[in-house]
Design a protein around this motif. Structure first.
Motif, PDB file in Angstrom:
ATOM      1  N   PRO A 177      29.098   7.220   2.944  1.00 47.57           N
ATOM      2  CA  PRO A 177      28.434   8.295   3.687  1.00 47.57           C
ATOM      3  C   PRO A 177      27.138   8.724   2.994  1.00 47.57           C
ATOM      4  O   PRO A 177      26.925   8.398   1.827  1.00 47.57           O
ATOM      5  CB  PRO A 177      29.482   9.423   3.635  1.00 47.57           C
ATOM      6  CG  PRO A 177      30.181   9.186   2.344  1.00 47.57           C
ATOM      7  CD  PRO A 177      30.285   7.692   2.210  1.00 47.57           C
ATOM      8  N   ARG A 178      26.306   9.448   3.705  1.00 47.24           N
ATOM      9  CA  ARG A 178      25.039   9.898   3.151  1.00 47.24           C
ATOM     10  C   ARG A 178      25.266  10.862   1.994  1.00 47.24           C
ATOM     11  O   ARG A 178      26.164  11.695   2.036  1.00 47.24           O
ATOM     12  CB  ARG A 178      24.197  10.584   4.230  1.00 47.24           C
ATOM     13  CG  ARG A 178      23.545   9.592   5.170  1.00 47.24           C
ATOM     14  CD  ARG A 178      22.733  10.269   6.244  1.00 47.24           C
ATOM     15  NE  ARG A 178      22.030   9.293   7.059  1.00 47.24           N
ATOM     16  CZ  ARG A 178      21.427   9.560   8.189  1.00 47.24           C
ATOM     17  NH1 ARG A 178      21.443  10.799   8.664  1.00 47.24           N
ATOM     18  NH2 ARG A 178      20.798   8.613   8.872  1.00 47.24           N
ATOM     19  N   GLU A 179      24.408  10.738   0.968  1.00 46.02           N
ATOM     20  CA  GLU A 179      24.538  11.569  -0.212  1.00 46.02           C
ATOM     21  C   GLU A 179      23.534  12.713  -0.223  1.00 46.02           C
ATOM     22  O   GLU A 179      23.539  13.552  -1.132  1.00 46.02           O
ATOM     23  CB  GLU A 179      24.360  10.712  -1.469  1.00 46.02           C
ATOM     24  CG  GLU A 179      25.410   9.617  -1.597  1.00 46.02           C
ATOM     25  CD  GLU A 179      25.126   8.670  -2.740  1.00 46.02           C
ATOM     26  OE1 GLU A 179      24.167   8.926  -3.487  1.00 46.02           O
ATOM     27  OE2 GLU A 179      25.866   7.674  -2.888  1.00 46.02           O
ATOM     28  N   THR A 180      22.677  12.756   0.781  1.00 44.60           N
ATOM     29  CA  THR A 180      21.711  13.846   0.894  1.00 44.60           C
ATOM     30  C   THR A 180      21.357  14.023   2.365  1.00 44.60           C
ATOM     31  O   THR A 180      21.711  13.192   3.195  1.00 44.60           O
ATOM     32  CB  THR A 180      20.436  13.545   0.078  1.00 44.60           C
ATOM     33  OG1 THR A 180      19.588  14.703   0.040  1.00 44.60           O
ATOM     34  CG2 THR A 180      19.651  12.400   0.690  1.00 44.60           C
ATOM     35  N   SER A 181      20.666  15.107   2.682  1.00 43.80           N
ATOM     36  CA  SER A 181      20.306  15.389   4.069  1.00 43.80           C
ATOM     37  C   SER A 181      18.791  15.310   4.262  1.00 43.80           C
ATOM     38  O   SER A 181      18.024  15.331   3.286  1.00 43.80           O
ATOM     39  CB  SER A 181      20.792  16.784   4.474  1.00 43.80           C
ATOM     40  OG  SER A 181      20.093  17.779   3.753  1.00 43.80           O
ATOM     41  N   MET A 182      18.381  15.253   5.510  1.00 42.99           N
ATOM     42  CA  MET A 182      16.959  15.220   5.820  1.00 42.99           C
ATOM     43  C   MET A 182      16.266  16.488   5.339  1.00 42.99           C
ATOM     44  O   MET A 182      15.138  16.442   4.835  1.00 42.99           O
ATOM     45  CB  MET A 182      16.765  15.050   7.328  1.00 42.99           C
ATOM     46  CG  MET A 182      15.311  14.829   7.746  1.00 42.99           C
ATOM     47  SD  MET A 182      14.661  13.239   7.185  1.00 42.99           S
ATOM     48  CE  MET A 182      15.576  12.120   8.257  1.00 42.99           C
ATOM     49  N   SER A 183      16.938  17.617   5.462  1.00 39.33           N
ATOM     50  CA  SER A 183      16.335  18.891   5.036  1.00 39.33           C
ATOM     51  C   SER A 183      16.140  18.926   3.526  1.00 39.33           C
ATOM     52  O   SER A 183      15.128  19.441   3.036  1.00 39.33           O
ATOM     53  CB  SER A 183      17.210  20.069   5.492  1.00 39.33           C
ATOM     54  OG  SER A 183      18.497  20.002   4.913  1.00 39.33           O
ATOM     55  N   GLU A 184      17.094  18.355   2.779  1.00 45.99           N
ATOM     56  CA  GLU A 184      16.957  18.325   1.319  1.00 45.99           C
ATOM     57  C   GLU A 184      15.804  17.422   0.902  1.00 45.99           C
ATOM     58  O   GLU A 184      15.051  17.748  -0.032  1.00 45.99           O
ATOM     59  CB  GLU A 184      18.266  17.845   0.685  1.00 45.99           C
ATOM     60  CG  GLU A 184      19.397  18.863   0.776  1.00 45.99           C
ATOM     61  CD  GLU A 184      20.714  18.316   0.266  1.00 45.99           C
ATOM     62  OE1 GLU A 184      21.470  19.087  -0.327  1.00 45.99           O
ATOM     63  OE2 GLU A 184      20.988  17.110   0.476  1.00 45.99           O
ATOM     64  N   LEU A 185      15.633  16.298   1.579  1.00 49.32           N
ATOM     65  CA  LEU A 185      14.518  15.407   1.288  1.00 49.32           C
ATOM     66  C   LEU A 185      13.194  16.094   1.605  1.00 49.32           C
ATOM     67  O   LEU A 185      12.228  15.986   0.846  1.00 49.32           O
ATOM     68  CB  LEU A 185      14.644  14.121   2.106  1.00 49.32           C
ATOM     69  CG  LEU A 185      15.822  13.197   1.759  1.00 49.32           C
ATOM     70  CD1 LEU A 185      15.863  12.027   2.739  1.00 49.32           C
ATOM     71  CD2 LEU A 185      15.721  12.696   0.336  1.00 49.32           C
ATOM     72  N   ALA A 186      13.159  16.800   2.732  1.00 46.94           N
ATOM     73  CA  ALA A 186      11.937  17.511   3.122  1.00 46.94           C
ATOM     74  C   ALA A 186      11.589  18.577   2.090  1.00 46.94           C
ATOM     75  O   ALA A 186      10.412  18.752   1.738  1.00 46.94           O
ATOM     76  CB  ALA A 186      12.133  18.147   4.497  1.00 46.94           C
ATOM     77  N   ASP A 187      12.593  19.271   1.580  1.00 40.86           N
ATOM     78  CA  ASP A 187      12.355  20.296   0.561  1.00 40.86           C
ATOM     79  C   ASP A 187      11.765  19.689  -0.704  1.00 40.86           C
ATOM     80  O   ASP A 187      10.929  20.305  -1.372  1.00 40.86           O
ATOM     81  CB  ASP A 187      13.664  21.019   0.221  1.00 40.86           C
ATOM     82  CG  ASP A 187      14.141  21.936   1.341  1.00 40.86           C
ATOM     83  OD1 ASP A 187      13.308  22.260   2.217  1.00 40.86           O
ATOM     84  OD2 ASP A 187      15.322  22.305   1.345  1.00 40.86           O
ATOM     85  N   GLU A 188      12.216  18.481  -1.066  1.00 37.83           N
ATOM     86  CA  GLU A 188      11.708  17.817  -2.262  1.00 37.83           C
ATOM     87  C   GLU A 188      10.210  17.566  -2.155  1.00 37.83           C
ATOM     88  O   GLU A 188       9.483  17.655  -3.139  1.00 37.83           O
ATOM     89  CB  GLU A 188      12.435  16.490  -2.477  1.00 37.83           C
ATOM     90  CG  GLU A 188      13.811  16.620  -3.079  1.00 37.83           C
ATOM     91  CD  GLU A 188      13.775  17.074  -4.524  1.00 37.83           C
ATOM     92  OE1 GLU A 188      12.835  16.688  -5.249  1.00 37.83           O
ATOM     93  OE2 GLU A 188      14.673  17.830  -4.913  1.00 37.83           O
ATOM     94  N   LEU A 189       9.738  17.238  -0.957  1.00 37.59           N
ATOM     95  CA  LEU A 189       8.314  16.937  -0.763  1.00 37.59           C
ATOM     96  C   LEU A 189       7.523  18.144  -0.288  1.00 37.59           C
ATOM     97  O   LEU A 189       6.303  18.069  -0.140  1.00 37.59           O
ATOM     98  CB  LEU A 189       8.158  15.786   0.240  1.00 37.59           C
ATOM     99  CG  LEU A 189       8.720  14.423  -0.191  1.00 37.59           C
ATOM    100  CD1 LEU A 189       8.406  13.370   0.869  1.00 37.59           C
ATOM    101  CD2 LEU A 189       8.138  14.003  -1.526  1.00 37.59           C
ATOM    102  N   GLY A 190       8.211  19.237  -0.014  1.00 34.51           N
ATOM    103  CA  GLY A 190       7.517  20.437   0.442  1.00 34.51           C
ATOM    104  C   GLY A 190       6.943  20.309   1.836  1.00 34.51           C
ATOM    105  O   GLY A 190       5.879  20.864   2.135  1.00 34.51           O
TER     106      GLY A 190
END
Length: 220
Positions: A177-190
């Motif tokens: 299963p996925r280990e992260t979400s799209m929102s978490e990735l977006a937060d990483e890049l601001g």
């Protein structure tokens, strides 16, 4: 421009590294770091070794404020461990330089990290921090996204699309299963979740079309 730095430090630099040295068959893999008002809480995976013994060492360590077992299967476990900033100076330096750990492996003798910094100035800030706190850092490789984008250009990826795909792959977005979400990735890049989704979608489309030998309909 975003800069990636690969470096090595002695495992004794962090209290967690000291605990790993006491468990010879165990390795640690950092996942992410959450700075709070008065502490640092790294999330990491523990692989191998005696999990019960490791938890006993965590509970007994005067360096550890608190810890939680978040997930476990077989001989692998995900932990959140909290210690005071002055007990995790390397991590504090990464946080102050606005760095993000993409990879972090803790072994018996040394710790290897791959960290993303906003630019060379922030990387320099981190290096100076280490020198001021007597932390010996062996830089293995320093490069920008464009320095390592030859393969990306073959697929027609933009720098933003490649950065998004690399981040998603490293953080396990494509895992099952996925280990992260799209929102978490977006937060990483601001950026917004929609923008992140668009970069990944367009990037994946270009990679697949190129890999399958099909023509692309856009040149973004």
């Amino acid at each position: 421009m975003t800069v990636l730095a690969s470096f090595v430090v002695d495992s004794k630099v962090l209290p967690i590294g000291q605990l790993v040295r006491e468990n010879p068959s165990m390795t640690l893999e950092f996942e992410r770091i959450v700075p709070t008002e008065d502490a640092l809480m790294p999330y990491f995976w523990v692989h191998g070794g005696d999990i019960a013994s490791f938890e006993g060492d965590l509970a007994a360590s005067p360096l550890v404020t608190d810890f939680d077992l978040l997930d476990q299967f077989e001989n692998t476990a995900l932990y959140r461990v909290e210690w005071k900033p002055d007990q995790g100076m390397l991590i504090q330096g990464i946080v102050e330089a606005e760095g993000a750990i993409l990879e972090g492996d803790v072994g018996q003798a040394q710790m290897e990290f791959l960290v993303r910094f906003p630019d060379h100035d922030h990387l320099g800030r981190f290096y100076n921090y280490c020198m001021e706190h007597d932390i010996t850092v062996e830089m293995r490789q320093i490069y920008s996204l464009t320095d390592r984008s030859e393969r990306a250009r073959e697929f027609g990826l933009t720098a933003d699309q490649r950065e998004a795909l690399v981040l998603a792959a490293r953080y396990g977005y494509f895992s099952t299963p996925r280990e992260t979400s799209m929102s978490e990735l977006a937060d990483e890049l601001g950026i917004t979740q929609q923008a992140m989704s668009e970069r990944i979608r367009r990037g994946m489309e270009k990679v697949m079309l190129e890999a399958l030998g099909l023509a692309r309909n856009d040149e973004e």
